[in-house]
Enzyme design. Structure first.
Site, PDB file in Angstrom:
ATOM      1  N   GLN A  55      -6.595   8.073   4.683  1.00 25.33           N
ATOM      2  CA  GLN A  55      -5.452   7.927   5.603  1.00 25.33           C
ATOM      3  C   GLN A  55      -4.125   7.745   4.889  1.00 25.33           C
ATOM      4  O   GLN A  55      -3.063   7.900   5.469  1.00 25.33           O
ATOM      5  CB  GLN A  55      -5.653   6.691   6.494  1.00 25.33           C
ATOM      6  CG  GLN A  55      -6.717   6.866   7.513  1.00 25.33           C
ATOM      7  CD  GLN A  55      -7.261   5.528   7.992  1.00 25.33           C
ATOM      8  OE1 GLN A  55      -6.852   5.034   9.015  1.00 25.33           O
ATOM      9  NE2 GLN A  55      -8.190   4.953   7.263  1.00 25.33           N
ATOM     10  N   ARG A  56      -4.181   7.317   3.635  1.00 31.46           N
ATOM     11  CA  ARG A  56      -2.939   7.056   2.908  1.00 31.46           C
ATOM     12  C   ARG A  56      -2.619   8.153   1.895  1.00 31.46           C
ATOM     13  O   ARG A  56      -1.573   8.094   1.234  1.00 31.46           O
ATOM     14  CB  ARG A  56      -3.053   5.720   2.159  1.00 31.46           C
ATOM     15  CG  ARG A  56      -3.039   4.516   3.045  1.00 31.46           C
ATOM     16  CD  ARG A  56      -2.331   3.333   2.435  1.00 31.46           C
ATOM     17  NE  ARG A  56      -2.589   3.078   1.047  1.00 31.46           N
ATOM     18  CZ  ARG A  56      -3.152   1.966   0.570  1.00 31.46           C
ATOM     19  NH1 ARG A  56      -3.551   1.019   1.398  1.00 31.46           N
ATOM     20  NH2 ARG A  56      -3.286   1.795  -0.712  1.00 31.46           N
ATOM     21  N   GLY A  78       0.844  -1.203   0.000  1.00 28.53           N
ATOM     22  CA  GLY A  78       0.000   0.000   0.000  1.00 28.53           C
ATOM     23  C   GLY A  78       0.870   1.240   0.000  1.00 28.53           C
ATOM     24  O   GLY A  78       1.890   1.278   0.686  1.00 28.53           O
ATOM     25  N   THR A 102       5.092   1.866   6.038  1.00 27.04           N
ATOM     26  CA  THR A 102       3.718   1.392   6.183  1.00 27.04           C
ATOM     27  C   THR A 102       2.980   2.345   7.104  1.00 27.04           C
ATOM     28  O   THR A 102       3.501   2.703   8.169  1.00 27.04           O
ATOM     29  CB  THR A 102       3.576  -0.039   6.741  1.00 27.04           C
ATOM     30  OG1 THR A 102       2.199  -0.239   7.108  1.00 27.04           O
ATOM     31  CG2 THR A 102       4.421  -0.350   7.944  1.00 27.04           C
ATOM     32  N   ILE A 103       1.793   2.756   6.672  1.00 24.88           N
ATOM     33  CA  ILE A 103       1.019   3.625   7.564  1.00 24.88           C
ATOM     34  C   ILE A 103       0.627   2.841   8.821  1.00 24.88           C
ATOM     35  O   ILE A 103       0.368   3.423   9.852  1.00 24.88           O
ATOM     36  CB  ILE A 103      -0.239   4.224   6.883  1.00 24.88           C
ATOM     37  CG1 ILE A 103      -1.269   3.155   6.532  1.00 24.88           C
ATOM     38  CG2 ILE A 103       0.128   5.066   5.674  1.00 24.88           C
ATOM     39  CD1 ILE A 103      -2.665   3.718   6.312  1.00 24.88           C
ATOM     40  N   ASP A 104       0.596   1.498   8.712  1.00 20.47           N
ATOM     41  CA  ASP A 104       0.153   0.666   9.844  1.00 20.47           C
ATOM     42  C   ASP A 104       1.160   0.614  11.000  1.00 20.47           C
ATOM     43  O   ASP A 104       0.812   0.222  12.110  1.00 20.47           O
ATOM     44  CB  ASP A 104      -0.096  -0.774   9.384  1.00 20.47           C
ATOM     45  CG  ASP A 104      -1.276  -0.892   8.445  1.00 20.47           C
ATOM     46  OD1 ASP A 104      -1.982   0.113   8.254  1.00 20.47           O
ATOM     47  OD2 ASP A 104      -1.485  -1.992   7.901  1.00 20.47           O
ATOM     48  N   GLU A 160       5.681  -4.943   5.950  1.00 22.82           N
ATOM     49  CA  GLU A 160       5.885  -6.343   6.332  1.00 22.82           C
ATOM     50  C   GLU A 160       5.933  -7.285   5.111  1.00 22.82           C
ATOM     51  O   GLU A 160       6.819  -8.130   5.010  1.00 22.82           O
ATOM     52  CB  GLU A 160       4.721  -6.689   7.272  1.00 22.82           C
ATOM     53  CG  GLU A 160       4.507  -8.104   7.612  1.00 22.82           C
ATOM     54  CD  GLU A 160       3.005  -8.465   7.608  1.00 22.82           C
ATOM     55  OE1 GLU A 160       2.136  -7.568   7.609  1.00 22.82           O
ATOM     56  OE2 GLU A 160       2.737  -9.673   7.578  1.00 22.82           O
ATOM     57  N   MET A 213      -7.678   2.289   9.374  1.00 19.01           N
ATOM     58  CA  MET A 213      -6.890   1.154   8.887  1.00 19.01           C
ATOM     59  C   MET A 213      -6.092   0.515  10.029  1.00 19.01           C
ATOM     60  O   MET A 213      -5.933   1.109  11.093  1.00 19.01           O
ATOM     61  CB  MET A 213      -6.000   1.583   7.741  1.00 19.01           C
ATOM     62  CG  MET A 213      -6.797   1.789   6.458  1.00 19.01           C
ATOM     63  SD  MET A 213      -5.747   2.133   5.057  1.00 19.01           S
ATOM     64  CE  MET A 213      -6.930   2.053   3.726  1.00 19.01           C
ATOM     65  N   HIS A 216      -9.091   5.181   2.485  1.00 23.54           N
ATOM     66  CA  HIS A 216      -7.805   5.529   1.883  1.00 23.54           C
ATOM     67  C   HIS A 216      -7.415   6.993   2.049  1.00 23.54           C
ATOM     68  O   HIS A 216      -6.297   7.375   1.668  1.00 23.54           O
ATOM     69  CB  HIS A 216      -7.805   5.115   0.407  1.00 23.54           C
ATOM     70  CG  HIS A 216      -7.780   3.624   0.257  1.00 23.54           C
ATOM     71  ND1 HIS A 216      -8.907   2.851   0.404  1.00 23.54           N
ATOM     72  CD2 HIS A 216      -6.752   2.762   0.048  1.00 23.54           C
ATOM     73  CE1 HIS A 216      -8.579   1.569   0.261  1.00 23.54           C
ATOM     74  NE2 HIS A 216      -7.281   1.492   0.051  1.00 23.54           N
TER      75      HIS A 216
HETATM   76  O1  F6P Z   1      -1.001  -1.933   4.186  1.00 22.48           O
HETATM   77  C1  F6P Z   1      -1.555  -0.734   4.537  1.00 22.48           C
HETATM   78  C2  F6P Z   1      -3.052  -0.749   4.387  1.00 22.48           C
HETATM   79  O2  F6P Z   1      -3.427   0.594   4.296  1.00 22.48           O
HETATM   80  C3  F6P Z   1      -3.805  -1.470   5.492  1.00 22.48           C
HETATM   81  O3  F6P Z   1      -3.972  -0.712   6.643  1.00 22.48           O
HETATM   82  C4  F6P Z   1      -5.101  -1.790   4.807  1.00 22.48           C
HETATM   83  O4  F6P Z   1      -5.705  -2.910   5.392  1.00 22.48           O
HETATM   84  C5  F6P Z   1      -4.671  -2.077   3.421  1.00 22.48           C
HETATM   85  O5  F6P Z   1      -3.474  -1.386   3.204  1.00 22.48           O
HETATM   86  C6  F6P Z   1      -5.667  -1.717   2.348  1.00 22.48           C
HETATM   87  O6  F6P Z   1      -5.176  -2.200   1.152  1.00 22.48           O
HETATM   88  P1  F6P Z   1      -5.707  -1.807  -0.256  1.00 22.48           P
HETATM   89  O7  F6P Z   1      -5.328  -0.383  -0.519  1.00 22.48           O
HETATM   90  O8  F6P Z   1      -5.015  -2.738  -1.184  1.00 22.48           O
HETATM   91  O9  F6P Z   1      -7.179  -1.976  -0.242  1.00 22.48           O
END
Ligand code: F6P
Length: 338
Positions: A270-271, A10, A124-126, A102, A168, A268
């Protein structure tokens, strides 16, 4: 040297800061920097670009990654691994810098053992990557969650409602806990701790009884409330597509308290968007170290922050593991659920 970089998994705010950091650190030694397109997919398809100064200067301020990302797993089977190794070797690159969480770092560790010299950089944002106190994107994400919680607070108060914010965090509740605490959330649920719904319901009832007739509850997407939560879409790393636990928690709260409750899934957002200052500066420092390692022909390492300083650990440290919130920390932080 000819150095290749990829961004996997992600995306996260601050990835372009890594690319600027790597490019300018390469410049210092006269090295060339190439970007594989869309993560490990670019290695498997032999697609890469030569990164130039205009790219990194222009993109530094933007969220996302200008070389693209994907959840392609190069280590999913022997045939895929062999293809990646063959392509990498034929490209003539000296080393591959893999920026990821990870999954990407875990796969990079396997690819390193299989013959591709890899240096990892944490993203990773996580925030659930083992071996490092910093992962790019986390600081930005928790600021976005903090902002969302504050905004929900005012509308919850006006309508005397409960608002449930789903954030997330698949395996780990770092975003929920840190973003929630920063925003003054009243209660937070994380995947590491099996939720006690009755305790949450009593907590909300007590708030209303004492005159605080609103509540904002933060729930990490990975929280498991019931066996009825079924997710079917699976990616190359075996992860299901999560989403919906916030709605479930909201419904339970409304049923049990009869207080109007709404759920919001931050998703998203958050990203996305530009990185915080922290998520711009630390990547520059880590990139510098990555190129120093490359220059010294050292690979198989994850450049990280440990004890507050730039450091390195073996890539293997992050393979097949996730960094979780401890029950001790969660229980201590429950003091601030009010
Ligand atoms: O890996 C980071 C993350 O933002 C997780 O927190 C979330 O579960 C996942 O990616 C969402 O993935 P995608 O953008 O592929 O739906």
């Amino acid at each position: 040297m000819r150095i290749a970089v990829l961004t996997g998994g992600g995306d996260a705010p601050g990835l372009n800061a890594y690319l600027k950091g790597l490019y300018l650190s390469c410049q210092k030694y006269g090295f060339e920097l190439y970007g594989y397109l869309d993560g490990w997919k670019g290695v498997l398809e032999n697609k890469y670009i030569k990164i130039d100064v205009n790219d990194v200067i222009r993109e530094f301020f933007e969220g996302g990654t200008f070389i693209g990302s994907s959840r392609t797993n190069p280590a999913k089977d022997e045939q895929t691994m062999n293809k990646a190794i063959e392509n990498f070797k034929s490209s003539g690159f000296d080393v591959l810098i893999a920026i990821g969480g990870e999954d990407t770092i875990g796969a990079s560790s396997k690819m390193h053992k299989a013959g591709i010299p890899v240096i990892g950089l944490p993203k990773t944002i996580d925030y659930d990557l083992e071996g490092t106190e910093f992962t790019v994107g986390f600081n930005t994400a928790i600021n976005i969650v903090m902002d969302a919680v504050e905004k929900l607070m005012s509308t919850a108060k006006s309508h005397k409602r409960v608002l449930v914010l789903e954030v997330m965090g698949r395996h780990a509740g770092w975003i929920a806990l840190y973003g929630g605490l920063a925003g003054g959330a009243n209660y937070i649920l994380i995947p590491e701790i099996q939720p006690d719904i009755n305790e949450l319901v009593d907590f909300i009832k007590q708030r209303y009884e004492r005159g605080d007739k609103y509540a904002v509850i933060v729930v990490a997407e990975g929280v498991k409330i019931s066996d009825a939560q079924k997710y079917e879409v699976v990616d190359e790393y075996g992860h299901v597509k999560l989403g919906g636990v916030g709605e479930l928690v909201a419904k339970i709260i409304e049923d049990k308290t009869k207080i109007t409750t709404r759920a919001v899934n931050l998703g998203h957002i958050q990203r996305g968007g530009p990185a915080t200052s922290y998520d711009r500066i630390i990547p520059l420092m880590l990139s510098y170290k990555a190129i120093e390692l490359a220059k010294d022909k050292i690979s198989g390492k994850l450049v990280c922050i440990r004890n507050g300083k730039v450091d390195v650990v073996d890539l293997e440290v992050a393979e097949g593991k996730t960094k979780k919130v401890s029950p001790e920390l969660y229980n201590q932080m429950k003091t601030f659920f009010y």
